[in-house]
Design a protein around this motif. Structure first.
Motif, PDB file in Angstrom:
ATOM      1  N   PHE A  69      -8.979  20.331  -1.066  1.00  0.00           N
ATOM      2  CA  PHE A  69      -8.861  20.690  -2.477  1.00  0.00           C
ATOM      3  C   PHE A  69      -9.433  22.093  -2.675  1.00  0.00           C
ATOM      4  CE2 PHE A  69      -8.362  16.174  -2.959  1.00  0.00           C
ATOM      5  CZ  PHE A  69      -7.793  15.946  -4.205  1.00  0.00           C
ATOM      6  N   PRO A  70      -9.099  22.737  -3.768  1.00  0.00           N
ATOM      7  CA  PRO A  70      -9.653  24.067  -4.031  1.00  0.00           C
ATOM      8  C   PRO A  70     -11.166  24.054  -4.267  1.00  0.00           C
ATOM      9  CG  PRO A  70      -7.887  23.564  -5.606  1.00  0.00           C
ATOM     10  CD  PRO A  70      -8.093  22.363  -4.758  1.00  0.00           C
ATOM     11  N   SER A  71     -11.720  22.910  -4.721  1.00  0.00           N
ATOM     12  CA  SER A  71     -13.148  22.842  -5.046  1.00  0.00           C
ATOM     13  C   SER A  71     -13.557  21.385  -5.232  1.00  0.00           C
ATOM     14  CB  SER A  71     -13.429  23.600  -6.347  1.00  0.00           C
ATOM     15  OG  SER A  71     -12.783  22.942  -7.432  1.00  0.00           O
ATOM     16  N   MET A  72     -14.865  21.156  -5.267  1.00  0.00           N
ATOM     17  CA  MET A  72     -15.374  19.819  -5.603  1.00  0.00           C
ATOM     18  C   MET A  72     -14.999  19.463  -7.040  1.00  0.00           C
ATOM     19  SD  MET A  72     -16.799  18.192  -3.082  1.00  0.00           S
ATOM     20  CE  MET A  72     -17.661  16.889  -3.967  1.00  0.00           C
ATOM     21  N   ASP A  73     -14.970  20.462  -7.925  1.00  0.00           N
ATOM     22  CA  ASP A  73     -14.559  20.193  -9.307  1.00  0.00           C
ATOM     23  C   ASP A  73     -13.149  19.616  -9.359  1.00  0.00           C
ATOM     24  OD1 ASP A  73     -16.987  21.054 -10.326  1.00  0.00           O
ATOM     25  OD2 ASP A  73     -16.247  23.047 -10.867  1.00  0.00           O
TER      26      ASP A  73
ATOM     27  N   ILE B 113     -11.692  17.846  -7.015  1.00  0.00           N
ATOM     28  CA  ILE B 113     -11.768  16.457  -6.542  1.00  0.00           C
ATOM     29  C   ILE B 113     -12.255  15.550  -7.665  1.00  0.00           C
ATOM     30  CG2 ILE B 113     -13.000  14.873  -4.994  1.00  0.00           C
ATOM     31  CD1 ILE B 113     -12.877  17.097  -2.859  1.00  0.00           C
ATOM     32  N   HIS B 114     -13.303  15.968  -8.366  1.00  0.00           N
ATOM     33  CA  HIS B 114     -13.817  15.161  -9.480  1.00  0.00           C
ATOM     34  C   HIS B 114     -12.769  15.017 -10.582  1.00  0.00           C
ATOM     35  CE1 HIS B 114     -17.955  14.385  -8.241  1.00  0.00           C
ATOM     36  NE2 HIS B 114     -17.949  15.603  -7.721  1.00  0.00           N
ATOM     37  N   ALA B 115     -12.037  16.075 -10.862  1.00  0.00           N
ATOM     38  CA  ALA B 115     -11.002  16.009 -11.899  1.00  0.00           C
ATOM     39  C   ALA B 115      -9.934  14.986 -11.512  1.00  0.00           C
ATOM     40  CB  ALA B 115     -10.377  17.384 -12.111  1.00  0.00           C
ATOM     41  N   PHE B 116      -9.530  14.980 -10.242  1.00  0.00           N
ATOM     42  CA  PHE B 116      -8.568  13.981  -9.767  1.00  0.00           C
ATOM     43  C   PHE B 116      -9.159  12.578  -9.885  1.00  0.00           C
ATOM     44  CE2 PHE B 116      -8.509  11.568  -5.683  1.00  0.00           C
ATOM     45  CZ  PHE B 116      -7.408  10.765  -5.965  1.00  0.00           C
ATOM     46  N   TRP B 117     -10.332  12.359  -9.291  1.00  0.00           N
ATOM     47  CA  TRP B 117     -10.927  11.035  -9.193  1.00  0.00           C
ATOM     48  C   TRP B 117     -11.243  10.444 -10.568  1.00  0.00           C
ATOM     49  CZ3 TRP B 117     -10.993   7.802  -5.248  1.00  0.00           C
ATOM     50  CH2 TRP B 117     -11.817   6.680  -5.299  1.00  0.00           C
ATOM     51  N   ASP B 118     -11.672  11.295 -11.491  1.00  0.00           N
ATOM     52  CA  ASP B 118     -12.081  10.837 -12.819  1.00  0.00           C
ATOM     53  C   ASP B 118     -10.952  10.852 -13.842  1.00  0.00           C
ATOM     54  OD1 ASP B 118     -14.657  10.567 -11.766  1.00  0.00           O
ATOM     55  OD2 ASP B 118     -15.269  12.568 -12.426  1.00  0.00           O
ATOM     56  N   SER B 119      -9.771  11.270 -13.427  1.00  0.00           N
ATOM     57  CA  SER B 119      -8.645  11.357 -14.362  1.00  0.00           C
ATOM     58  C   SER B 119      -8.239   9.976 -14.871  1.00  0.00           C
ATOM     59  CB  SER B 119      -7.445  12.010 -13.671  1.00  0.00           C
ATOM     60  OG  SER B 119      -6.297  11.899 -14.492  1.00  0.00           O
ATOM     61  N   PRO B 120      -8.074   9.840 -16.175  1.00  0.00           N
ATOM     62  CA  PRO B 120      -7.590   8.559 -16.704  1.00  0.00           C
ATOM     63  C   PRO B 120      -6.187   8.226 -16.179  1.00  0.00           C
ATOM     64  CG  PRO B 120      -7.912  10.169 -18.488  1.00  0.00           C
ATOM     65  CD  PRO B 120      -8.371  10.813 -17.227  1.00  0.00           C
TER      66      PRO B 120
ATOM     67  N   ALA C 156      -1.704  16.323  -5.361  1.00  0.00           N
ATOM     68  CA  ALA C 156      -1.154  17.686  -5.297  1.00  0.00           C
ATOM     69  C   ALA C 156      -1.260  18.381  -6.648  1.00  0.00           C
ATOM     70  CB  ALA C 156       0.290  17.655  -4.817  1.00  0.00           C
ATOM     71  N   GLY C 157      -1.164  17.625  -7.733  1.00  0.00           N
ATOM     72  CA  GLY C 157      -1.295  18.184  -9.071  1.00  0.00           C
ATOM     73  C   GLY C 157      -2.677  18.759  -9.351  1.00  0.00           C
ATOM     74  N   PHE C 158      -3.662  18.391  -8.529  1.00  0.00           N
ATOM     75  CA  PHE C 158      -5.018  18.912  -8.668  1.00  0.00           C
ATOM     76  C   PHE C 158      -5.323  19.928  -7.572  1.00  0.00           C
ATOM     77  CE2 PHE C 158      -4.941  15.000 -10.972  1.00  0.00           C
ATOM     78  CZ  PHE C 158      -5.735  15.231 -12.076  1.00  0.00           C
ATOM     79  N   GLY C 159      -4.277  20.380  -6.886  1.00  0.00           N
ATOM     80  CA  GLY C 159      -4.449  21.382  -5.839  1.00  0.00           C
ATOM     81  C   GLY C 159      -4.773  20.805  -4.477  1.00  0.00           C
TER      82      GLY C 159
ATOM     83  N   PHE D 164       0.829  -1.208   0.000  1.00  0.00           N
ATOM     84  CA  PHE D 164       0.000   0.000   0.000  1.00  0.00           C
ATOM     85  C   PHE D 164       0.861   1.254   0.000  1.00  0.00           C
ATOM     86  CE2 PHE D 164      -3.002   3.129   1.789  1.00  0.00           C
ATOM     87  CZ  PHE D 164      -4.058   2.951   0.903  1.00  0.00           C
ATOM     88  N   GLN D 165       2.054   1.152   0.556  1.00  0.00           N
ATOM     89  CA  GLN D 165       2.968   2.294   0.567  1.00  0.00           C
ATOM     90  C   GLN D 165       3.288   2.751  -0.864  1.00  0.00           C
ATOM     91  OE1 GLN D 165       3.742   4.112   3.117  1.00  0.00           O
ATOM     92  NE2 GLN D 165       5.130   5.441   2.030  1.00  0.00           N
ATOM     93  N   LYS D 166       3.337   1.818  -1.807  1.00  0.00           N
ATOM     94  CA  LYS D 166       3.573   2.183  -3.215  1.00  0.00           C
ATOM     95  C   LYS D 166       2.431   3.049  -3.731  1.00  0.00           C
ATOM     96  CE  LYS D 166       6.210  -1.984  -4.169  1.00  0.00           C
ATOM     97  NZ  LYS D 166       6.264  -3.254  -4.886  1.00  0.00           N
ATOM     98  N   TYR D 167       1.204   2.709  -3.329  1.00  0.00           N
ATOM     99  CA  TYR D 167       0.046   3.514  -3.715  1.00  0.00           C
ATOM    100  C   TYR D 167       0.160   4.908  -3.102  1.00  0.00           C
ATOM    101  CZ  TYR D 167      -4.732   5.292  -3.701  1.00  0.00           C
ATOM    102  OH  TYR D 167      -5.842   6.093  -3.848  1.00  0.00           O
ATOM    103  N   ARG D 168       0.455   4.973  -1.806  1.00  0.00           N
ATOM    104  CA  ARG D 168       0.588   6.273  -1.124  1.00  0.00           C
ATOM    105  C   ARG D 168       1.624   7.152  -1.817  1.00  0.00           C
ATOM    106  NH1 ARG D 168       1.190   3.222   3.986  1.00  0.00           N
ATOM    107  NH2 ARG D 168      -0.850   3.159   4.959  1.00  0.00           N
ATOM    108  N   GLN D 169       2.765   6.558  -2.140  1.00  0.00           N
ATOM    109  CA  GLN D 169       3.848   7.324  -2.760  1.00  0.00           C
ATOM    110  C   GLN D 169       3.454   7.869  -4.133  1.00  0.00           C
ATOM    111  OE1 GLN D 169       7.026   4.441  -2.578  1.00  0.00           O
ATOM    112  NE2 GLN D 169       7.737   5.200  -0.596  1.00  0.00           N
ATOM    113  N   ALA D 170       2.561   7.179  -4.806  1.00  0.00           N
ATOM    114  CA  ALA D 170       2.118   7.635  -6.123  1.00  0.00           C
ATOM    115  C   ALA D 170       0.944   8.612  -6.030  1.00  0.00           C
ATOM    116  CB  ALA D 170       1.723   6.437  -6.987  1.00  0.00           C
ATOM    117  N   VAL D 171       0.009   8.353  -5.116  1.00  0.00           N
ATOM    118  CA  VAL D 171      -1.226   9.134  -5.118  1.00  0.00           C
ATOM    119  C   VAL D 171      -1.073  10.514  -4.486  1.00  0.00           C
ATOM    120  CG1 VAL D 171      -2.314   8.325  -2.962  1.00  0.00           C
ATOM    121  CG2 VAL D 171      -3.729   8.911  -4.943  1.00  0.00           C
ATOM    122  N   VAL D 172      -0.262  10.646  -3.456  1.00  0.00           N
ATOM    123  CA  VAL D 172      -0.155  11.948  -2.781  1.00  0.00           C
ATOM    124  C   VAL D 172       0.374  13.031  -3.729  1.00  0.00           C
ATOM    125  CG1 VAL D 172       0.934  13.213  -0.885  1.00  0.00           C
ATOM    126  CG2 VAL D 172      -0.095  10.969  -0.454  1.00  0.00           C
TER     127      VAL D 172
END
Length: 100
Positions: free
Chosen positions: A64-68, A70-77, A34-37, A22-30
């Protein structure tokens, strides 16, 4: 569209079967978040229950700066391969809500 955005909060509660993997996931996702604010505001926070019920698993919270955003992060390919890093090793509860 409004000229000011309201911050939004992204909460993750997890049950982890393999912390090393799971640490590999943490290292990638954090940094990806940040790229989405998104910025980490609580990590491994122990829940204190004042009233009602909670299973007391720790949580991680991002602002995050906005719900938008969060959606941009979550829905990003680009999130798809990162998300796969936790397949079979963690079960997550994920919530998001706008601030005021």
């Amino acid at each position: 569209m409004e000229s000011t955005q309201m911050p939004a909060y992204f909460i993750v509660q997890s049950t982890i079967k393999d912390d090393a993997q799971f640490q590999k996931y943490r290292q990638a996702v954090v940094p990806f978040i940040a790229g989405f604010g998104g910025k980490l505001v609580a990590k491994g926070a122990k829940i204190e229950v004042f009233e009602g019920e909670h299973d007391t698993r720790p949580v991680v919270m991002f602002e995050f700066p906005s719900m938008d955003a969060i959606h941009a992060f979550w829905d990003s390919p680009d999130y798809v391969p990162i998300k796969k890093l936790r397949d079979g090793i963690a079960t997550l509860n994920v919530w998001a809500f706008p601030g005021i």
